[in-house]
Write an enzyme that holds these catalytic residues in place. Structure first.
Site, short mmCIF file in Angstrom:
data_model
loop_
_atom_site.label_atom_id
_atom_site.label_comp_id
_atom_site.label_asym_id
_atom_site.label_seq_id
_atom_site.Cartn_x
_atom_site.Cartn_y
_atom_site.Cartn_z
N GLY A 197 -66.83 11.50 72.66
CA GLY A 197 -67.85 12.50 73.02
C GLY A 197 -69.08 11.83 73.60
N LYS A 221 -78.56 10.43 81.00
CA LYS A 221 -77.83 9.36 80.30
C LYS A 221 -78.85 8.45 79.64
CE LYS A 221 -74.02 6.14 80.74
NZ LYS A 221 -72.98 5.58 81.59
N GLY A 225 -78.19 6.47 71.02
CA GLY A 225 -78.29 7.51 72.04
C GLY A 225 -79.10 7.10 73.26
N ASP A 253 -61.51 7.67 78.60
CA ASP A 253 -62.72 8.49 78.50
C ASP A 253 -63.68 8.20 79.64
OD1 ASP A 253 -62.65 6.08 76.71
OD2 ASP A 253 -64.81 6.39 76.77
P1 AMP Z 1 -69.11 3.69 77.33
O1 AMP Z 1 -68.57 2.34 77.05
O2 AMP Z 1 -70.50 3.71 77.87
O3 AMP Z 1 -68.17 4.52 78.15
O4 AMP Z 1 -69.25 4.40 75.92
C1 AMP Z 1 -68.17 4.64 75.03
C2 AMP Z 1 -68.60 5.64 73.96
O5 AMP Z 1 -69.70 5.11 73.23
C3 AMP Z 1 -69.06 6.97 74.52
O6 AMP Z 1 -68.66 7.96 73.61
C4 AMP Z 1 -70.56 6.81 74.55
O7 AMP Z 1 -71.21 8.05 74.49
C5 AMP Z 1 -70.82 5.98 73.31
N1 AMP Z 1 -72.05 5.17 73.41
C6 AMP Z 1 -72.28 4.09 74.17
N2 AMP Z 1 -73.52 3.62 73.99
C7 AMP Z 1 -74.12 4.42 73.09
C8 AMP Z 1 -75.41 4.47 72.47
N3 AMP Z 1 -76.36 3.57 72.74
N4 AMP Z 1 -75.65 5.45 71.57
C9 AMP Z 1 -74.73 6.35 71.28
N5 AMP Z 1 -73.49 6.37 71.81
C10 AMP Z 1 -73.19 5.42 72.71
MG MG Z 2 -67.99 6.25 78.76
#
Ligand code: AMP
Ligand code: MG
Length: 493
Positions: A81, A103, A116, A244
């Protein structure tokens, strides 16, 4: 921004409503006029800055984080998510609507251990690459802006938070469908609802019935193949091709430790967490298919297995055809047989094989001779195919190998009536300027050290016209200096 709220209003249960939290002392680090036009905006102003940094509410916005799951490095994670991306709604533009997402907008119910937030360096990279890929005609999500702040965030050390304002025609990912397939209830009702929504919103030429579903999946296979063919042709490594991060529309999506190749290297790995090279440059076509298979499995409750498999079977051909077509344009190989009157299907297939070999041999030469991919292809625009002299030879060590290749190449290119026009055509598809990691890094260091975003703006401007000679910017086309070679990007973003 004028929003509609189709996802929010029609897909209750597919998201959580959540308000973004402001970042302090917000300031524009970057703004894309081209992206702004897509949603009918003109210039940045303070009101927008306050809205997009979550300091004021944006009128008409709904604010939600979508739920999805996904295969990460081959293993299934049942619930991911939007952990740090909050969608405002679908902003209506002159040619359709675009989701607007903050973002780095703060925690959501899907943040797990995360804060977040996005750090400035990753927000700047996403901003620059989205707009750079768009200028290279690669299907991609876009970035309206990047907003800096003085809000501290912790990664390996203290950094500052930033927000990338992402525009995407859709945020629906392969992982959305996987979530409803794999969830305990195996909710085929929700799966069908999501497929129907996707078709009604984004595949409006199709009907939301069995025939439409079948054709829809076929089109997803095709657009994914096209996107990856583009990546391979420009030397782009995405770095985190988890399901994802795969957009259902075949747009390049969710940027992390991506990189453009400097020196050509088939097995180039840009993600330092990718110890096995799962997402190495040369693996991307195969991973695209693997990801589509995960999607096909998730769709198996509502589309016949035979139809899913038949569609998957078209992937490789589509990818190779697209890649070949892009590479023919880059190298100036006529798209069809020279003697098209006598061209049969078998002859065309043979020519395709020969051309693929010619392209493959060139990349092998570039790799063996450690040459820069972008700069080498750009120099094709200086070749006179009737001349035995070829500028690419100047940098080769394996001269005999190159000569053999060049003779075959010359023969294939054949007579060129107007060499200037031929060279111009090459320059219109072989970029001079790409977002090399070291260039992004230099822009980031300036912002980190003194808040100076002038290099970022210069880079953005440059990359909006990647095919044009920009003599005063010549240095930006250079191969990386020693410190910038093989920069390895952290996954922590
Ligand atoms: P990504 O590698 O950016 O595609 O992220 C993979 C998952 O980790 C996704 O569900 C992102 O929303 C979550 N995510 C990445 N960085 C953060 C963060 N700093 N805080 C919260 N969720 C994160
Ligand atoms: Mg992602």
């Amino acid at each position: 921004m004028h929003f509609k709220q189709d996802f929010f209003e029609q897909l209750d249960g597919f998201y959580s409503q959540v308000y973004p939290l402001p970042i302090s002392n917000p300031h524009w680090l970057g703004w894309s006029d081209d992206a702004a036009k897509l949603i009918g905006l003109q210039k940045p102003n303070n009101e927008l800055l306050m809205q997009l940094s979550a300091n004021y509410a944006a009128p008409g916005a709904s604010y939600y984080a979508q739920v999805y799951s996904g295969h990460q490095f081959g293993g299934y994670t049942p619930r991911l998510g939007d952990g740090r991306s909050i969608i405002l709604g679908e902003a209506i533009g002159p040619n359709g609507a675009w989701d607007v997402a903050l973002k780095g907008g703060g925690p959501t119910p899907y943040s797990r251990q995360g804060d977040g937030r996005a750090v400035m360096r990753s927000a700047v990279r996403e901003f620059l690459v989205s707009e750079a890929l768009a200028a290279l005609n690669v299907p991609t999500s876009r970035a309206l802006a990047v907003i800096g702040s003085d809000l501290p965030v912790w990664r390996e050390s203290q950094e500052t938070a930033a927000i990338t304002v992402r525009l995407a025609k859709s945020h629906i990912r392969f992982g959305h469908f996987e979530y409803f397939f794999h969830s305990e209830s195996r909710d085929a009702g929700k799966l069908t609802q999501l497929v129907n929504f996707t078709i009604q919103q984004h595949f409006t030429h199709l009907s939301a019935d069995a025939a439409g579903y079948k054709q829809w999946f076929y089109e997803v296979v095709q657009s994914t193949a096209k996107m990856i063919a583009h990546w391979q042709s420009i030397g782009f490594a995405h770095g985190v091709m988890n399901t994802d991060n795969m957009s259902i529309l075949g747009d390049t999506f969710d940027f992390g430790p991506f990189a453009f190749l400097d020196t050509f290297k088939e097995n180039f790995i840009c993600n330092h967490s990718d110890h096995e090279g799962r997402y190495a440059f040369g693996q991307q076509p195969g991973v695209g298919l693997w990801n589509l298979k995960r999607l096909a499995q998730a769709l198996s409750p509502i589309i016949d297995a035979d139809d899913l498999i038949a569609a998957l079977n078209t992937y490789q051909t589509e990818l190779v055809n697209q890649y070949l077509s892009l590479m023919r344009a880059k190298l100036g190989l006529p798209q069809a047989s020279i003697n098209s009157n006598t061209c049969t299907q078998a002859a065309q297939a043979e020519l395709d094989q020969q051309d693929l070999q010619l392209v493959g041999q060139l990349t092998v030469l570039l790799e063996a001779n450690q040459l820069d991919y972008t700069n080498s292809l750009r120099r094709v625009g200086q070749i006179d195919p009737s001349s035995s002299y070829c500028t690419l030879r100047d940098d080769m060590v394996d001269l005999a190998g190159f000569d053999t290749w060049y003779q075959a190449y010359q023969k294939r290119v054949g007579e060129v009536a107007d060499v200037n026009a031929w060279q111009g055509d090459r320059n219109s598809v072989n970029p001079k300027y790409i977002l090399r990691n070291y260039l992004a890094q230099e822009a980031i260091i300036d912002i980190e050290e003194s808040g100076d975003n002038s290099k970022l703006l210069q880079l953005q401007q440059l990359l909006s016209r990647p095919y044009d000679e920009q003599p005063e910017m010549e240095d930006f086309a250079k191969r990386p200096p020693e410190w910038g070679q093989g920069l390895i990007m952290s996954c922590s973003s």
